[in-house]
Design an enzyme around this catalytic site. Structure first.
Site, PDB file in Angstrom:
ATOM      1  N   GLU A   8      28.203   3.733  41.406  1.00 14.00           N
ATOM      2  CA  GLU A   8      29.301   4.052  42.319  1.00 14.00           C
ATOM      3  C   GLU A   8      28.856   5.124  43.304  1.00 14.00           C
ATOM      4  OE1 GLU A   8      32.714   5.303  39.995  1.00 14.00           O
ATOM      5  OE2 GLU A   8      31.904   4.226  38.275  1.00 14.00           O
ATOM      6  N   LYS A  10      28.958   8.575  45.165  1.00  9.48           N
ATOM      7  CA  LYS A  10      29.385   9.940  44.801  1.00  9.48           C
ATOM      8  C   LYS A  10      30.136  10.526  45.998  1.00  9.48           C
ATOM      9  CE  LYS A  10      27.630  14.191  42.709  1.00  9.48           C
ATOM     10  NZ  LYS A  10      28.215  15.145  43.641  1.00  9.48           N
ATOM     11  N   ASP A  12      32.173  12.963  48.266  1.00 11.99           N
ATOM     12  CA  ASP A  12      32.205  14.421  48.418  1.00 11.99           C
ATOM     13  C   ASP A  12      33.651  14.839  48.654  1.00 11.99           C
ATOM     14  OD1 ASP A  12      31.298  16.972  48.548  1.00 11.99           O
ATOM     15  OD2 ASP A  12      30.478  16.838  50.570  1.00 11.99           O
ATOM     16  N   ARG A  31      40.820  19.012  38.850  1.00 11.68           N
ATOM     17  CA  ARG A  31      39.960  19.162  37.675  1.00 11.68           C
ATOM     18  C   ARG A  31      39.706  20.632  37.368  1.00 11.68           C
ATOM     19  NH1 ARG A  31      34.546  19.682  36.462  1.00 11.68           N
ATOM     20  NH2 ARG A  31      33.865  18.657  34.573  1.00 11.68           N
ATOM     21  N   GLU A  67      38.817  10.769  43.111  1.00 10.26           N
ATOM     22  CA  GLU A  67      38.296  11.752  44.052  1.00 10.26           C
ATOM     23  C   GLU A  67      39.129  11.706  45.325  1.00 10.26           C
ATOM     24  OE1 GLU A  67      35.061  14.650  44.303  1.00 10.26           O
ATOM     25  OE2 GLU A  67      35.803  13.365  42.700  1.00 10.26           O
ATOM     26  N   TYR A 119      38.073   6.599  39.898  1.00 11.11           N
ATOM     27  CA  TYR A 119      36.772   6.283  39.288  1.00 11.11           C
ATOM     28  C   TYR A 119      36.795   6.230  37.768  1.00 11.11           C
ATOM     29  CZ  TYR A 119      36.510  11.392  38.708  1.00 11.11           C
ATOM     30  OH  TYR A 119      36.765  12.688  38.375  1.00 11.11           O
ATOM     31  N   LYS A 183      26.500   4.967  35.724  1.00  9.94           N
ATOM     32  CA  LYS A 183      27.181   5.087  34.431  1.00  9.94           C
ATOM     33  C   LYS A 183      26.809   3.925  33.524  1.00  9.94           C
ATOM     34  CE  LYS A 183      31.191   7.213  36.696  1.00  9.94           C
ATOM     35  NZ  LYS A 183      32.635   7.080  37.000  1.00  9.94           N
ATOM     36  N   LYS A 207      21.131  12.226  43.737  1.00 16.25           N
ATOM     37  CA  LYS A 207      21.459  12.881  44.998  1.00 16.25           C
ATOM     38  C   LYS A 207      20.524  12.400  46.102  1.00 16.25           C
ATOM     39  CE  LYS A 207      24.678  16.010  43.916  1.00 16.25           C
ATOM     40  NZ  LYS A 207      24.453  17.417  44.197  1.00 16.25           N
ATOM     41  N   CYS A 301      29.056  47.726  63.084  1.00 17.16           N
ATOM     42  CA  CYS A 301      29.867  46.598  62.622  1.00 17.16           C
ATOM     43  C   CYS A 301      30.595  45.970  63.807  1.00 17.16           C
ATOM     44  CB  CYS A 301      30.871  47.070  61.579  1.00 17.16           C
ATOM     45  SG  CYS A 301      32.067  45.803  61.087  1.00 17.16           S
ATOM     46  N   CYS A 304      34.678  46.701  63.353  1.00 23.33           N
ATOM     47  CA  CYS A 304      35.295  48.030  63.444  1.00 23.33           C
ATOM     48  C   CYS A 304      34.443  49.052  64.187  1.00 23.33           C
ATOM     49  CB  CYS A 304      35.618  48.549  62.046  1.00 23.33           C
ATOM     50  SG  CYS A 304      34.140  48.889  61.049  1.00 23.33           S
ATOM     51  N   CYS A 319      28.418  47.201  56.664  1.00 24.31           N
ATOM     52  CA  CYS A 319      29.322  48.087  57.386  1.00 24.31           C
ATOM     53  C   CYS A 319      29.620  49.304  56.511  1.00 24.31           C
ATOM     54  CB  CYS A 319      30.616  47.349  57.733  1.00 24.31           C
ATOM     55  SG  CYS A 319      31.912  48.405  58.381  1.00 24.31           S
ATOM     56  N   CYS A 324      37.238  48.760  56.801  1.00 21.09           N
ATOM     57  CA  CYS A 324      36.962  47.721  57.794  1.00 21.09           C
ATOM     58  C   CYS A 324      37.903  46.535  57.561  1.00 21.09           C
ATOM     59  CB  CYS A 324      35.515  47.267  57.683  1.00 21.09           C
ATOM     60  SG  CYS A 324      35.097  45.883  58.775  1.00 21.09           S
TER      61      CYS A 324
END
Length: 563
Positions: A8, A10, A12, A31, A67, A119, A183, A207, A301, A304, A319, A324
């Site tokens: 399947e 994946k 995002d 989850r 998902e 899923y 799976k 991946k 910074c 500030c 900073c 700040c």
């Protein structure tokens, strides 16, 4: 043994669990950390691809896991509208979808057109069918839209073919993916293989390599974090990368700019590898034409104008102003985060508005806010304001562990906050602890001890804590954490293996941690106990070879009840 695989995409997105009783949707939650998630029931009901009532044959209780995501086309349209209105745009679809699903106003969620791909399917704690593939057929029969880009594969060659094919289609999909999940199809084998404390053994994610693109650096701006760190961000000529338009990339710190030899106007190679903000990999020096200009890191910074200091030996410039506004905003967001005080609805835009209007300067000021003050802010309806005040009120009962985490004491994350809360029981006890006493606690080293001691010696921090106590914040040990640590568990390391009958893995792990123990995913010489259920595998074998004490569930239960 012969078996096949389901491959399947994946997605995002954000994982949610939908619960149906007698075919009617009755609950929806994220989850979360695997044990605790956010209640998003009113919001998931606005997602048109989630049926409120199942259509086919169903058991008394059904859990559908899926998902939630935002389509790229929807994300680009919303960002384009925000840009036209001069509003702040969003970094990527995943984070926008996540923030949307946690909105307090369901009408906003409905307007953003979230989507879902289911899923997994459960009835109680059991799978409903003998194969995972059959679950998709049932989901479609009952009104869900499943992802058509999946495959039933008999062997590795078929898996490799599917993975390669999907990688080629990646940019053309209207949703973001970062790989393929493989799976085991047979659910009996899934049960036999079991799971570690982090993931099932019967599934693995492949991946895809990070996506890259070239574009031009137009400017470098500085973001100021809650510790005062000055982080340079590259502002780029917009470029399409992994299906979304990228216009910013992280540069980390001053040394990284020097390492890259980066100049304003340079052409650069950028990469998106699952980060919120893509990274600059290198400068394409062959494209320089002499119009590029050097960048000088600021000595003050940008928020500030106080002096920015880089301590000797450190890579980060900070900073020097304790008040700040950028620091204040970031600290309040950290305090309100889910793992801390969990104040739902207190997001970036609202915190920025509250701080800029002088309504809050410290986390203690949150507890002085009133409905009418928030409702008077631009685009903040009274209903949303009331919900926010209710969330702030509820946060008073989170307990000492989460308060310590939210106070942002240097070096004190979730684990150390739990150890300190369990050891000292009240914030007063902890505030009076010496460095030597703190350093003597198991797992608390000298650096953490000094940081905690210094935090509670600071007059500003003392004043904030006093105000939190006056507001009614619970500053003693959380009711969910056993105040009396069990000597059988305190400081001991446990490993769970095999299928437990009387506890879920999460329940057993929580008991161990609440009683002072620590759960590890692997067996070593430092392991004190292995709790073995049925079908225990290699961890049990390793424990026996190392002479680690092995407990069955009855022995584990006896340990819980005896000091």
């Amino acid at each position: 043994r012969k078996f096949d695989y389901v491959a399947e995409l994946k997605i995002d997105g954000l994982s949610v669990a939908l619960h149906y009783e007698n075919g009617v949707l009755v609950a929806g939650a994220t989850r979360g950390d695997g044990q605790t998630g956010d209640d998003v029931f009113s919001n998931v009901k606005t997602i048109r691809t989630i049926p409120l009532r199942l259509k086919g044959n169903f058991p008394a209780h059904t859990e559908v896991r899926g998902e939630v995501f935002m389509a790229r086309s929807v994300f680009e349209k919303i960002n384009a509208e925000l840009e036209m209105q001069g509003e702040k745009t969003y970094a990527n679809p995943r984070n926008f979808a996540s923030g949307t699903l946690r909105q307090l106003d369901s009408s906003i969620v409905a307007s953003r057109k979230l989507d879902i791909f289911p899923y997994d399917l459960l009835s109680g704690a059991s799978k409903m069918f003998s194969t995972h593939w059959e679950s998709f057929l049932w989901l479609e029969e009952n009104g869900f839209t499943t992802n058509p880009n999946r495959a039933l594969c008999k062997n590795f060659d078929e898996l490799a073919e599917f993975i390669e094919k999907m990688q080629g289609l990646r940019d053309s999909l209207d949703y973001e993916i970062d790989g393929v999940v493989v799976k085991v199809n047979q659910t009996l084998l899934q049960d036999e293989f079991g799971a570690t404390s982090k993931a099932p053994r019967w599934a693995i994610a492949y991946k895809y390599p990070a996506m890259q693109a070239t574009t031009q650096l137009e400017a470098i701006n500085i973001q100021v974090g809650r510790t005062g760190s000055l982080t340079p961000v590259a502002y780029l000529k917009p470029v399409l990368l992994a299906g979304t338009t990228v216009s910013r990339a992280s540069l980390h710190n001053e040394d990284e700019i020097k390492r890259l030899n980066l100049k304003i106007g340079d052409w650069v190679l950028i990469e998106k590898s699952g980060e919120i903000i893509p990274q600059v990999l290198q400068v394409i020096e062959s494209k320089r034409n002499g119009t590029e200009t050097d960048y000088e890191f600021p000595k003050t910074c940008p928020v500030c104008n106080f002096e920015a200091i880089r301590p000797e030996g450190e890579a980060v410039t900070r900073c020097s102003n304790p008040d700040c506004p950028a620091k204040i905003k970031a600290r309040i967001l950290y305090f309100a985060a889910r793992k801390a005080m969990d104040i739902e609805g207190l997001g970036d835009v609202l915190v920025e508005t509250l701080v800029d209007n002088g309504m809050i300067k410290t986390v203690a000021d949150l507890y002085d806010l009133k409905v009418e003050k928030i409702a008077n802010l631009e685009r903040k309806a009274e209903k949303s304001a009331s919900k926010l005040i209710e969330q702030i009120e509820n946060s008073k009962q989170r307990g000492l562990q989460r308060l310590l985490y939210g106070l942002d004491i240097r070096h004190v994350g979730e684990r150390y906050a739990k150890i300190l809360a369990r050891h000292y029981k009240t914030i007063e006890n902890l505030a009076n602890a010496t460095v030597e006493e703190l350093d003597a606690i198991h797992e608390i080293g000298l650096a953490v001890a000094v940081s905690v001691f210094n935090f509670f010696q600071n007059p500003h921090n003392q004043a904030v804590i006093e105000r939190l106590k006056l507001a009614g914040i619970k500053t003693e040990i959380d009711g969910d954490t056993n105040a009396q640590t069990n000597e059988n568990f305190n400081g001991k390391t446990f490993v769970l293996t095999g299928k437990l009958e009387q506890f879920t893995r999460d329940e057993a792990a929580k008991i161990i941690e609440d009683l002072g123990g620590r759960v590890s995913s692997s067996v070593s010489k430092k392991t004190d106990y292995v709790i073995a259920g049925s079908d225990a595998g290699s961890k049990l074998t390793k424990a026996e070879s190392l002479g680690v004490k092995v407990l069955n569930e009855d022995e584990f239960k006896e340990m819980i009840t005896t000091a």
